[in-house]
Design a protein around this motif. Structure first.
Motif, PDB file in Angstrom:
ATOM      1  N   TYR A  27       0.892  -1.039  -0.158  1.00  0.00           N
ATOM      2  CA  TYR A  27       0.149   0.240  -0.047  1.00  0.00           C
ATOM      3  C   TYR A  27       0.852   1.129   0.068  1.00  0.00           C
ATOM      4  CZ  TYR A  27      -3.968  -2.823   0.982  1.00  0.00           C
ATOM      5  OH  TYR A  27      -5.172  -3.833   0.765  1.00  0.00           O
ATOM      6  N   ASP A  31      -0.193   4.493  -5.539  1.00  0.00           N
ATOM      7  CA  ASP A  31      -0.825   6.039  -5.672  1.00  0.00           C
ATOM      8  C   ASP A  31      -1.989   6.367  -4.872  1.00  0.00           C
ATOM      9  OD1 ASP A  31       1.292   6.498  -7.602  1.00  0.00           O
ATOM     10  OD2 ASP A  31      -0.174   5.486  -9.272  1.00  0.00           O
ATOM     11  N   GLU A  32      -2.793   5.462  -4.555  1.00  0.00           N
ATOM     12  CA  GLU A  32      -3.894   5.653  -3.806  1.00  0.00           C
ATOM     13  C   GLU A  32      -4.497   4.250  -3.456  1.00  0.00           C
ATOM     14  OE1 GLU A  32      -8.202   7.788  -4.873  1.00  0.00           O
ATOM     15  OE2 GLU A  32      -6.754   7.303  -6.479  1.00  0.00           O
ATOM     16  N   PHE A  34      -8.112   2.309  -1.076  1.00  0.00           N
ATOM     17  CA  PHE A  34      -9.183   2.763  -0.210  1.00  0.00           C
ATOM     18  C   PHE A  34      -9.971   1.242   0.156  1.00  0.00           C
ATOM     19  CE2 PHE A  34     -10.490   2.048  -4.651  1.00  0.00           C
ATOM     20  CZ  PHE A  34     -11.330   1.295  -4.706  1.00  0.00           C
ATOM     21  N   PRO A  43     -11.337   6.084   2.209  1.00  0.00           N
ATOM     22  CA  PRO A  43      -9.954   6.359   1.423  1.00  0.00           C
ATOM     23  C   PRO A  43      -8.938   6.145   2.474  1.00  0.00           C
ATOM     24  CG  PRO A  43     -11.123   8.395   1.689  1.00  0.00           C
ATOM     25  CD  PRO A  43     -11.899   7.534   1.892  1.00  0.00           C
ATOM     26  N   GLY A  45      -5.394   7.377   3.645  1.00  0.00           N
ATOM     27  CA  GLY A  45      -4.269   8.437   3.390  1.00  0.00           C
ATOM     28  C   GLY A  45      -3.014   7.866   3.988  1.00  0.00           C
ATOM     29  N   GLY A  53       0.970   7.516  -1.278  1.00  0.00           N
ATOM     30  CA  GLY A  53       1.170   8.410  -2.411  1.00  0.00           C
ATOM     31  C   GLY A  53       0.937   9.875  -2.035  1.00  0.00           C
ATOM     32  N   VAL A  56      -4.988  11.057  -0.301  1.00  0.00           N
ATOM     33  CA  VAL A  56      -5.993  10.784  -0.938  1.00  0.00           C
ATOM     34  C   VAL A  56      -5.883  11.127  -2.388  1.00  0.00           C
ATOM     35  CG1 VAL A  56      -8.566  11.008  -1.290  1.00  0.00           C
ATOM     36  CG2 VAL A  56      -7.505  11.234   1.032  1.00  0.00           C
ATOM     37  N   GLY A  57      -6.223  10.055  -3.489  1.00  0.00           N
ATOM     38  CA  GLY A  57      -6.014  10.314  -4.872  1.00  0.00           C
ATOM     39  C   GLY A  57      -7.032  10.677  -5.636  1.00  0.00           C
ATOM     40  N   ALA A  61     -11.010  11.759  -4.509  1.00  0.00           N
ATOM     41  CA  ALA A  61     -11.066  13.201  -4.137  1.00  0.00           C
ATOM     42  C   ALA A  61     -12.172  13.728  -3.362  1.00  0.00           C
ATOM     43  CB  ALA A  61     -10.308  13.904  -5.142  1.00  0.00           C
ATOM     44  N   PRO A  66      -9.770  11.097   4.799  1.00  0.00           N
ATOM     45  CA  PRO A  66      -8.972   9.735   4.973  1.00  0.00           C
ATOM     46  C   PRO A  66      -9.079   8.876   6.237  1.00  0.00           C
ATOM     47  CG  PRO A  66      -7.634  11.619   3.883  1.00  0.00           C
ATOM     48  CD  PRO A  66      -8.915  12.135   4.544  1.00  0.00           C
TER      49      PRO A  66
END
Length: 69
Positions: A27, A31-32, A34, A43, A45, A53, A56-57, A61, A66
């Motif tokens: 993880y 990049d993101e 959830f 999400p 974070g 990442g 939150v991606g 968004a 998060p």
């Protein structure tokens, strides 16, 4: 939002999907991330003090605050 809807939306947006057991290190390289739950998408974070990442991606968004695990 159900898991099936998330998978459909990701497919429509061209977002690659991987479903597998993952370690925290996996993880942290993402990049993101959830969690899909009965109440919706949550999400992730960061894990501990380490941010995933940029936090939150884009896909989440507009979601809620998060969750730190």
């Amino acid at each position: 939002m159900t898991r099936n809807i998330v998978l459909q939306l990701a497919g429509q947006l061209g977002i690659p999907i991987r479903e597998e057991y993952c370690t925290p290190d996996f993880y942290l390289q993402a990049d993101e991330a959830f969690i899909s739950a009965a109440t919706g998408l949550v999400p992730i974070g960061q894990i501990g003090d380490l941010v995933i990442g940029r936090g939150v991606g884009l896909f989440l968004a507009v979601s809620t605050k998060p969750t730190n695990i």
